[in-house]
Enzyme design. Sequence first.
Site, short mmCIF file in Angstrom:
data_model
loop_
_atom_site.label_atom_id
_atom_site.label_comp_id
_atom_site.label_asym_id
_atom_site.label_seq_id
_atom_site.Cartn_x
_atom_site.Cartn_y
_atom_site.Cartn_z
N ASP A 1 68.08 44.55 -4.95
CA ASP A 1 68.12 43.27 -4.24
C ASP A 1 69.29 43.25 -3.26
OD1 ASP A 1 69.93 43.37 -6.40
OD2 ASP A 1 70.04 41.20 -6.52
N TYR B 1 78.79 36.78 -11.98
CA TYR B 1 79.84 37.39 -11.18
C TYR B 1 80.94 36.38 -10.91
CZ TYR B 1 76.55 41.23 -10.25
OH TYR B 1 75.68 42.29 -10.38
N LYS C 1 74.24 40.35 -16.89
CA LYS C 1 74.60 41.53 -16.11
C LYS C 1 76.02 41.26 -15.64
CE LYS C 1 71.99 43.77 -12.33
NZ LYS C 1 72.91 43.83 -11.25
N SER D 1 76.74 46.01 -14.63
CA SER D 1 76.28 46.02 -13.25
C SER D 1 76.88 47.25 -12.57
CB SER D 1 76.77 44.73 -12.60
OG SER D 1 76.45 44.73 -11.26
P1 FBP Z 1 74.58 47.90 -7.74
O1 FBP Z 1 74.39 48.82 -8.92
O2 FBP Z 1 74.19 48.53 -6.46
O3 FBP Z 1 75.98 47.33 -7.74
O4 FBP Z 1 73.57 46.72 -7.95
C1 FBP Z 1 73.80 45.73 -8.91
C2 FBP Z 1 73.89 44.38 -8.25
O5 FBP Z 1 74.15 43.39 -9.23
C3 FBP Z 1 72.69 43.98 -7.46
O6 FBP Z 1 71.68 43.48 -8.27
C4 FBP Z 1 73.27 43.00 -6.49
O7 FBP Z 1 72.61 42.94 -5.30
C5 FBP Z 1 74.62 43.59 -6.23
O8 FBP Z 1 74.97 44.36 -7.34
C6 FBP Z 1 75.67 42.56 -5.99
O9 FBP Z 1 76.78 43.22 -5.51
P2 FBP Z 1 78.17 42.54 -5.29
O10 FBP Z 1 78.90 42.73 -6.56
O11 FBP Z 1 78.77 43.32 -4.16
O12 FBP Z 1 77.92 41.11 -4.95
#
Ligand code: FBP
Length: 262
Positions: free
Chosen positions: A21, A142, A173, A198
Amino acid sequence: MKQERMSAFLKNGRSVLLAYDQGLEHGPSTDFNDKNIDPAFIMELAEKGGFSGVIFQKGVAERFYNGRVPLIVKVNGKSALVKGDPISRQVCSVEYALSLGAKGIGYTIYLGSEHEAEMFKEFGRIQEEAHEKGLPAIAWVYPRGAAVVNDTAKEIVSYAARAALELGADAAKIKYTGDSQSFSWAVKAAAGMKVFMSGGPKAPTDEAFLRQVQGVMDAGATGLAVGRNAWQNAEPLRMAENLKKVIFEGVRVEKLVSPVPV
Ligand code: FBP
């Protein structure tokens, strides 16, 4: 007691999900090359690599999902262009995700953002709708915003796990804290809810990334949701094989055959 809604994505309680995504989240120019900009390449990798699930936004799912790997539809999103405390809003209904073949619903919450209350509320409604339809709600949690100094500190990562549990997620995640011992506190804070690491930006070597994954599994987590460290790899199928060995078979990284890129 909570029923196990995540079962479509689990093998012996473990899992490796392929996340794709990032186009919307990061903008295509930073993450993609000629090969991995094509969603068909990712769908094929998910299948041939034996991933436990694949994560798409609805537009990619509509055009490229082939039904052969369990699907998670990310139902909210934001671009990388807007600055300030992040907010990610719903862009796909649970019902529509289900019609695309989703076996799970994904939603990002920016814990600590000044807009967190709006995402809590939206996730709350989406989680209830997902559960009514028998689908798990998977929260990307996050920590972001002015109040968050270090988003991989033990305290903040475990807070992310706990927030997901208390908001009713079936799985969270979360970012890796950097070592197994501190990550195990996040797994404990999740109190039985599934915990996925993640992936993050591409690690300097395959071995460095696989050691992170090993640390996550040693901490008692469910597995990994990986994007860039799989599909940016020069040999993504080899990375997939190594990930499965570490996650499902408990093979130690030093026992893997040439984990370092050739
Ligand atoms: P990656 O393994 O590439 O980090 O993907 C995991 C993810 O959570 C994706 O689903 C999402 O798009 C991205 O990381 C978000 O990244 P960031 O932490 O830079 O916002």
